[in-house]
Design a protein around this motif. Structure first.
Motif, PDB file in Angstrom:
ATOM      1  N   ALA A  25      23.269 -18.466   3.439  1.00  0.00           N
ATOM      2  CA  ALA A  25      24.715 -18.607   3.664  1.00  0.00           C
ATOM      3  C   ALA A  25      25.399 -17.246   3.682  1.00  0.00           C
ATOM      4  CB  ALA A  25      25.331 -19.492   2.578  1.00  0.00           C
ATOM      5  N   GLY A  26      25.067 -16.384   2.726  1.00  0.00           N
ATOM      6  CA  GLY A  26      25.689 -15.070   2.674  1.00  0.00           C
ATOM      7  C   GLY A  26      25.349 -14.217   3.870  1.00  0.00           C
ATOM      8  N   SER A  27      24.098 -14.293   4.326  1.00  0.00           N
ATOM      9  CA  SER A  27      23.685 -13.505   5.488  1.00  0.00           C
ATOM     10  C   SER A  27      24.422 -13.944   6.745  1.00  0.00           C
ATOM     11  CB  SER A  27      22.172 -13.627   5.685  1.00  0.00           C
ATOM     12  OG  SER A  27      21.736 -12.828   6.751  1.00  0.00           O
ATOM     13  N   VAL A  28      24.577 -15.253   6.934  1.00  0.00           N
ATOM     14  CA  VAL A  28      25.339 -15.760   8.087  1.00  0.00           C
ATOM     15  C   VAL A  28      26.780 -15.264   8.016  1.00  0.00           C
ATOM     16  CG1 VAL A  28      26.290 -17.839   9.147  1.00  0.00           C
ATOM     17  CG2 VAL A  28      23.888 -17.767   8.479  1.00  0.00           C
ATOM     18  N   GLY A  29      27.397 -15.375   6.845  1.00  0.00           N
ATOM     19  CA  GLY A  29      28.777 -14.916   6.690  1.00  0.00           C
ATOM     20  C   GLY A  29      28.943 -13.442   7.004  1.00  0.00           C
ATOM     21  N   ARG A  30      28.023 -12.618   6.516  1.00  0.00           N
ATOM     22  CA  ARG A  30      28.143 -11.171   6.748  1.00  0.00           C
ATOM     23  C   ARG A  30      27.918 -10.809   8.211  1.00  0.00           C
ATOM     24  NH1 ARG A  30      27.161 -11.281   1.357  1.00  0.00           N
ATOM     25  NH2 ARG A  30      25.020 -12.048   1.471  1.00  0.00           N
ATOM     26  N   GLN A  31      26.979 -11.498   8.875  1.00  0.00           N
ATOM     27  CA  GLN A  31      26.733 -11.206  10.285  1.00  0.00           C
ATOM     28  C   GLN A  31      27.921 -11.604  11.146  1.00  0.00           C
ATOM     29  OE1 GLN A  31      24.101  -9.579  11.559  1.00  0.00           O
ATOM     30  NE2 GLN A  31      23.250  -9.309   9.520  1.00  0.00           N
ATOM     31  N   ALA A 152      14.656 -16.169   3.725  1.00  0.00           N
ATOM     32  CA  ALA A 152      15.942 -16.879   3.773  1.00  0.00           C
ATOM     33  C   ALA A 152      17.035 -15.986   4.338  1.00  0.00           C
ATOM     34  CB  ALA A 152      16.309 -17.357   2.372  1.00  0.00           C
ATOM     35  N   ARG A 153      17.022 -14.720   3.935  1.00  0.00           N
ATOM     36  CA  ARG A 153      18.024 -13.773   4.434  1.00  0.00           C
ATOM     37  C   ARG A 153      17.831 -13.511   5.923  1.00  0.00           C
ATOM     38  NH1 ARG A 153      17.353 -10.588   0.662  1.00  0.00           N
ATOM     39  NH2 ARG A 153      15.888  -9.107   1.558  1.00  0.00           N
ATOM     40  N   THR A 154      16.579 -13.456   6.364  1.00  0.00           N
ATOM     41  CA  THR A 154      16.297 -13.181   7.773  1.00  0.00           C
ATOM     42  C   THR A 154      16.782 -14.314   8.666  1.00  0.00           C
ATOM     43  OG1 THR A 154      14.378 -11.854   7.156  1.00  0.00           O
ATOM     44  CG2 THR A 154      14.452 -12.658   9.417  1.00  0.00           C
ATOM     45  N   VAL A 155      16.721 -15.537   8.179  1.00  0.00           N
ATOM     46  CA  VAL A 155      17.248 -16.671   8.956  1.00  0.00           C
ATOM     47  C   VAL A 155      18.707 -16.423   9.313  1.00  0.00           C
ATOM     48  CG1 VAL A 155      17.866 -19.114   8.842  1.00  0.00           C
ATOM     49  CG2 VAL A 155      15.631 -18.355   8.032  1.00  0.00           C
ATOM     50  N   GLY A 156      19.480 -15.967   8.323  1.00  0.00           N
ATOM     51  CA  GLY A 156      20.883 -15.666   8.587  1.00  0.00           C
ATOM     52  C   GLY A 156      21.075 -14.467   9.488  1.00  0.00           C
ATOM     53  N   GLN A 157      20.207 -13.454   9.335  1.00  0.00           N
ATOM     54  CA  GLN A 157      20.332 -12.256  10.155  1.00  0.00           C
ATOM     55  C   GLN A 157      19.998 -12.519  11.613  1.00  0.00           C
ATOM     56  OE1 GLN A 157      17.721  -9.666   7.972  1.00  0.00           O
ATOM     57  NE2 GLN A 157      19.353  -8.917   6.636  1.00  0.00           N
ATOM     58  N   ILE A 158      19.112 -13.465  11.847  1.00  0.00           N
ATOM     59  CA  ILE A 158      18.767 -13.813  13.232  1.00  0.00           C
ATOM     60  C   ILE A 158      19.815 -14.748  13.832  1.00  0.00           C
ATOM     61  CG2 ILE A 158      17.086 -15.016  14.685  1.00  0.00           C
ATOM     62  CD1 ILE A 158      14.907 -14.015  12.789  1.00  0.00           C
TER      63      ILE A 158
END
Length: 422
Positions: A25-31, A152-158
């Motif tokens: 969730a955090g990675s999606v928000g930041r991207q 998990a973080r990479t899912v959001g980064q992609i």
């Protein structure tokens, strides 16, 4: 205690599953936020190249510089409360942008302040989570846990940039930033569900409450004392210095000098994402087989050597060589990062996890913008290829320093015990 009972898989351990959900969730928000802020500056405030670079620098430098102080907080305060507060403040800071835009009051100082505050809170959260993980999973499962969290973080980064692009295209930058705020709100709720045991300060030995300077020195002393951690930090700084320069020149060099079409350039980035996923999948087993320390010694020089493929592309076959670079570099740097984070957490005493993470994060992150700015300035005078070669040489030499003889220290003994336990 939040450590899972022996034999229980991590995916069945609720606190760890919550951390994985937070990372996504955090990675999606930041991207989404990063893309929407830049596009808002370009479309609404008519930003030029310098303005856009200032926004990028402000999301990076203040947080990196303040990481050691974030480490002091992580060790001294109620950790779950700190994590929730940092995420909630990030939602408020980012949410102020669409509100100001709707009111017709959006200004450059406001945008700069939001970039700086959001970046600082991001790195504060990163330090806090590194301090929390050993308390959640225990020392024996750190390598597997770090691999899963990176996944998990990479899912959001992609997926984050794609989601941000679609949102901006469909509803505009303001609503896209609102969606980013919603992702931060979800992240805060997930963190709030973490065990209350994390609200017990880790630094039980700090009863005398030393000054902030003394507390920082305690974390720095750990990095100095643990020789392998010190060498990994120094080698990582050199790798980031070289990779920062390569990243700054990559798009311009690939398009103008090598003549790569947009779809081929995009394909190289896509392969990097695929290599990252593969690195996550193999890092745990590879680290268990050869040991986390040896994994960093192998992957550090390999990442540096891969950078030579970028200037070599000027000699011919640019597309295959850049694909090779992204594949090898993405795989090596992912395994390197997971292994180093694990060794850092094993080396740090329980009451110093935050401070050690803050010191190493500051050193590693500050060299990226330094490499980017220095590489850009030198390339303007010397040309891209000489600077790319020099940057690759810096990265390779930095990684190779890990092969110099060194005595086993306390952190490495703990790492060996963890490897045996796994």
């Amino acid at each position: 205690m939040t450590v899972p009972p022996d034999g229980r898989p991590l995916w069945r351990h609720r606190p760890f599953v919550l951390l994985c959900a937070e990372q996504t969730a955090g990675s999606v928000g930041r991207q989404i936020t990063a893309l929407a802020l830049i596009l808002l500056a370009v479309t609404e405030l008519r930003a030029g190249p310098f303005d856009a670079s200032v926004i990028l620098a402000l999301t990076y430098l203040p947080g990196a510089a303040l990481s050691p102080f974030a480490g002091v907080l992580a060790d001294r305060v109620r950790l779950r409360r700190l994590l929730v507060l940092a995420t909630a403040l990030q939602a408020v800071a980012v949410g102020s942008v669409p509100l100001a835009r709707a009111a017709g009051q959006l200004t450059w100082p406001h945008l700069y302040a939001v970039a700086a505050v959001s970046g600082t809170l991001t790195f504060t959260l990163s330090v806090g989570l590194q301090a929390a993980l050993p308390r959640v999973v225990g020392a024996a499962r750190l390598l597997a846990a770090n691999s899963a969290l990176t996944g998990a973080r990479t899912v959001g980064q992609i997926g984050g940039p794609a989601a941000g692009g679609v949102l901006v295209g469909l509803v505009g930058t303001g609503p896209a930033l609102t969606a980013g705020c919603a992702a931060y709100a979800v992240e805060a709720l997930v963190l709030l569900a973490l065990p209350s045991a994390l609200n017990s300060p880790a630094a039980h030995g700090d009863a005398a409450r030393p000054s902030p300077a003394a507390a920082l020195r305690a974390g720095l002393d750990v990095v100095r004392r643990e020789r392998r951690l010190l060498r990994m930090t120094a080698a990582g700084a050199g790798l980031n210095l070289g990779s920062g320069a390569v990243a700054a020149l990559y798009v311009l060099y690939a398009t103008r000098e090598l003549g790569l079409s947009p779809w081929r350039l995009g394909a190289t980035y896509a392969l990097f994402s695929g290599a990252t996923v593969f690195g996550i999948l193999v890092s745990g087993r590879f680290g268990e087989r050869v040991g986390a320390w040896r994994a960093t010694r192998i992957c550090g020089p390999l990442a540096g050597a891969a950078m030579f493929l970028v200037p070599a592309a000027a000699l011919g076959a640019p597309f295959p060589l850049l694909l090779g670079y992204q594949l090898v570099y993405g795989l090596a740097v992912t395994v390197w990062s997971i292994s180093m984070t694990t060794l850092q957490q094993l080396a740090a005493p329980p009451g110093l996890q935050g401070r050690v993470a803050g010191v190493t994060q500051a050193v590693l992150l500050m060299t990226v913008p330094v490499g980017a700015l220095g590489g850009g300035a030198l390339a303007a005078a010397l040309g891209n290829v000489p600077v790319l070669v020099a940057s690759a040489a810096v990265a390779l030499v930095s990684g190779a320093t890990l092969w110099a003889p060194v005595r086993a220290d306390h952190g490495e003994k703990k790492a060996a015990l963890a490897d045996q336990a796994q």
